[in-house]
Motif scaffolding. Structure first.
Motif, mmCIF file in Angstrom:
data_model
loop_
_atom_site.group_PDB
_atom_site.id
_atom_site.type_symbol
_atom_site.label_atom_id
_atom_site.label_comp_id
_atom_site.label_asym_id
_atom_site.label_seq_id
_atom_site.Cartn_x
_atom_site.Cartn_y
_atom_site.Cartn_z
ATOM 1 N N GLN A 141 -4.773 0.083 9.838
ATOM 2 C CA GLN A 141 -4.716 0.582 11.210
ATOM 3 C C GLN A 141 -3.461 0.072 11.918
ATOM 4 O O GLN A 141 -2.847 0.788 12.705
ATOM 5 C CB GLN A 141 -5.961 0.175 11.989
ATOM 6 N N ALA A 142 -3.062 -1.163 11.612
ATOM 7 C CA ALA A 142 -1.850 -1.733 12.198
ATOM 8 C C ALA A 142 -0.589 -1.238 11.492
ATOM 9 O O ALA A 142 0.522 -1.507 11.951
ATOM 10 C CB ALA A 142 -1.920 -3.255 12.149
ATOM 11 N N GLY A 143 -0.782 -0.541 10.370
ATOM 12 C CA GLY A 143 0.367 -0.018 9.629
ATOM 13 C C GLY A 143 1.151 -1.073 8.876
ATOM 14 O O GLY A 143 2.331 -0.884 8.568
ATOM 15 N N GLY A 146 7.729 -0.685 0.878
ATOM 16 C CA GLY A 146 9.061 -0.375 1.362
ATOM 17 C C GLY A 146 9.259 -0.541 2.855
ATOM 18 O O GLY A 146 10.380 -0.431 3.348
ATOM 19 N N ALA A 147 8.191 -0.814 3.605
ATOM 20 C CA ALA A 147 8.315 -0.972 5.056
ATOM 21 C C ALA A 147 8.987 -2.308 5.385
ATOM 22 O O ALA A 147 8.919 -3.259 4.600
ATOM 23 C CB ALA A 147 6.939 -0.898 5.713
ATOM 24 N N PRO A 148 9.631 -2.381 6.548
ATOM 25 C CA PRO A 148 10.222 -3.662 6.951
ATOM 26 C C PRO A 148 9.158 -4.766 6.952
ATOM 27 O O PRO A 148 8.020 -4.545 7.352
ATOM 28 C CB PRO A 148 10.713 -3.383 8.385
ATOM 29 N N GLY A 149 9.553 -5.934 6.497
ATOM 30 C CA GLY A 149 8.640 -7.074 6.484
ATOM 31 C C GLY A 149 7.849 -7.229 5.206
ATOM 32 O O GLY A 149 7.225 -8.261 4.994
ATOM 33 N N THR A 150 7.852 -6.202 4.339
ATOM 34 C CA THR A 150 7.066 -6.322 3.104
ATOM 35 C C THR A 150 7.829 -7.027 1.988
ATOM 36 O O THR A 150 7.229 -7.424 0.999
ATOM 37 C CB THR A 150 6.605 -4.942 2.597
ATOM 38 N N GLY A 151 9.125 -7.183 2.161
ATOM 39 C CA GLY A 151 9.930 -7.845 1.129
ATOM 40 C C GLY A 151 9.629 -9.326 1.048
ATOM 41 O O GLY A 151 9.186 -9.952 2.018
ATOM 42 N N ILE A 152 9.882 -9.896 -0.111
ATOM 43 C CA ILE A 152 9.700 -11.336 -0.316
ATOM 44 C C ILE A 152 10.718 -12.072 0.547
ATOM 45 O O ILE A 152 11.881 -11.669 0.643
ATOM 46 C CB ILE A 152 9.856 -11.688 -1.805
ATOM 47 N N HIS A 153 10.276 -13.151 1.180
ATOM 48 C CA HIS A 153 11.151 -13.907 2.077
ATOM 49 C C HIS A 153 12.410 -14.339 1.320
ATOM 50 O O HIS A 153 12.321 -14.828 0.186
ATOM 51 C CB HIS A 153 10.412 -15.120 2.639
ATOM 52 N N PHE A 187 0.840 -1.202 0.000
ATOM 53 C CA PHE A 187 0.000 0.000 0.000
ATOM 54 C C PHE A 187 0.870 1.246 0.000
ATOM 55 O O PHE A 187 1.967 1.255 0.550
ATOM 56 C CB PHE A 187 -0.927 0.004 1.217
ATOM 57 N N ARG A 188 0.358 2.298 -0.598
ATOM 58 C CA ARG A 188 1.051 3.582 -0.610
ATOM 59 C C ARG A 188 1.093 4.145 0.816
ATOM 60 O O ARG A 188 0.235 3.818 1.630
ATOM 61 C CB ARG A 188 0.329 4.557 -1.531
ATOM 62 N N PRO A 189 2.051 5.026 1.090
ATOM 63 C CA PRO A 189 2.092 5.663 2.406
ATOM 64 C C PRO A 189 0.747 6.334 2.709
ATOM 65 O O PRO A 189 0.163 7.002 1.859
ATOM 66 C CB PRO A 189 3.206 6.703 2.270
ATOM 67 N N GLY A 190 0.263 6.121 3.894
ATOM 68 C CA GLY A 190 -1.026 6.679 4.299
ATOM 69 C C GLY A 190 -2.209 5.810 3.915
ATOM 70 O O GLY A 190 -3.343 6.129 4.251
ATOM 71 N N PHE A 191 -1.987 4.742 3.182
ATOM 72 C CA PHE A 191 -3.019 3.773 2.804
ATOM 73 C C PHE A 191 -4.223 4.401 2.093
ATOM 74 O O PHE A 191 -5.371 4.111 2.420
ATOM 75 C CB PHE A 191 -3.493 2.983 4.039
ATOM 76 N N PRO A 192 -3.992 5.240 1.080
ATOM 77 C CA PRO A 192 -5.130 5.890 0.427
ATOM 78 C C PRO A 192 -6.051 4.931 -0.317
ATOM 79 O O PRO A 192 -7.213 5.271 -0.564
ATOM 80 C CB PRO A 192 -4.465 6.870 -0.544
ATOM 81 N N GLU A 193 -5.570 3.745 -0.660
ATOM 82 C CA GLU A 193 -6.407 2.792 -1.401
ATOM 83 C C GLU A 193 -7.230 1.892 -0.500
ATOM 84 O O GLU A 193 -7.952 1.025 -0.984
ATOM 85 C CB GLU A 193 -5.565 1.962 -2.384
#
Length: 186
Positions: free
Chosen positions: A68-70, A75-82, A49-55
């Protein structure tokens, strides 16, 4: 038929939340390696999701909770493919904005441009990305295979019911090992 293997939502944070173990990741890696050996495209799908979750709308309970949990901001930590199943340079990575790999992404365009008319599905969670993608791909007339042990769900009973009862109505459902034997060069 021209097939592609979809590796869906096998992102670090999702792997951690789902409790995916080394055996699960090893099976997905085996499917990836077999697809590559058979010159079958491997396409990775991630949720982001884009920053701020506009979608993300407030009426979508699951996504609103994620926002809500962010979780899963691009690009946030944890979003990369394992790293155990990470793409190679040049591999296609599709970012989706909903449960289905097709929703909010350019997956259909990529598949059609490559002449792909059959999909092999793996991913986390069986009751989310796999189910949603299977339903939409079926409606789009793709040939379908689900690698049952290449999918994982937080609820093992839901996984079992989907892979044993529902998915066989629309797809061939195989284990990774059985599928690998069907595509292995002879």
């Amino acid at each position: 038929m021209t097939s592609a293997l979809l590796v869906m939502d096998v992102q670090q944070a999702i792997v951690d939340i789902a409790g995916a173990d080394a055996a699960y990741l090893s099976r997905v890696r085996r499917a990836i390696d077999a697809a590559r050996a058979a010159d079958m495209p491997v396409i990775y799908v991630v949720i982001g999701f884009r920053p701020g979750f506009p979608e993300v709308g407030t009426r979508n309970r699951a996504l609103a909770a994620i926002a809500q949990a962010g979780l899963y901001a691009e690009g946030a930590p944890g979003t990369g493919i394992h790293p155990e199943v990470a793409p190679r340079p040049g591999d296609v990575v599709v970012t989706k904005r909903r449960a289905s790999a097709f929703s909010g992404s350019d997956l259909d365009v990529l598949l059609r441009a490559r002449g792909i008319d059959s999909l092999v599905l793996t991913g986390i969670a069986t009751s989310a990305v796999v189910l949603s993608t299977l339903c939409q791909a079926n409606d789009l007339d793709f040939g379908l295979t689900v690698l049952a042990d290449g999918c994982l769900d937080l609820d093992p009973e839901v996984h079992r019911v989907l892979t044993e009862r529902l998915f066989p109505q629309w797809a061939d459902v195989l284990t990774v090992d059985d599928w690998v034997r069907t595509i292995a060069p002879r």
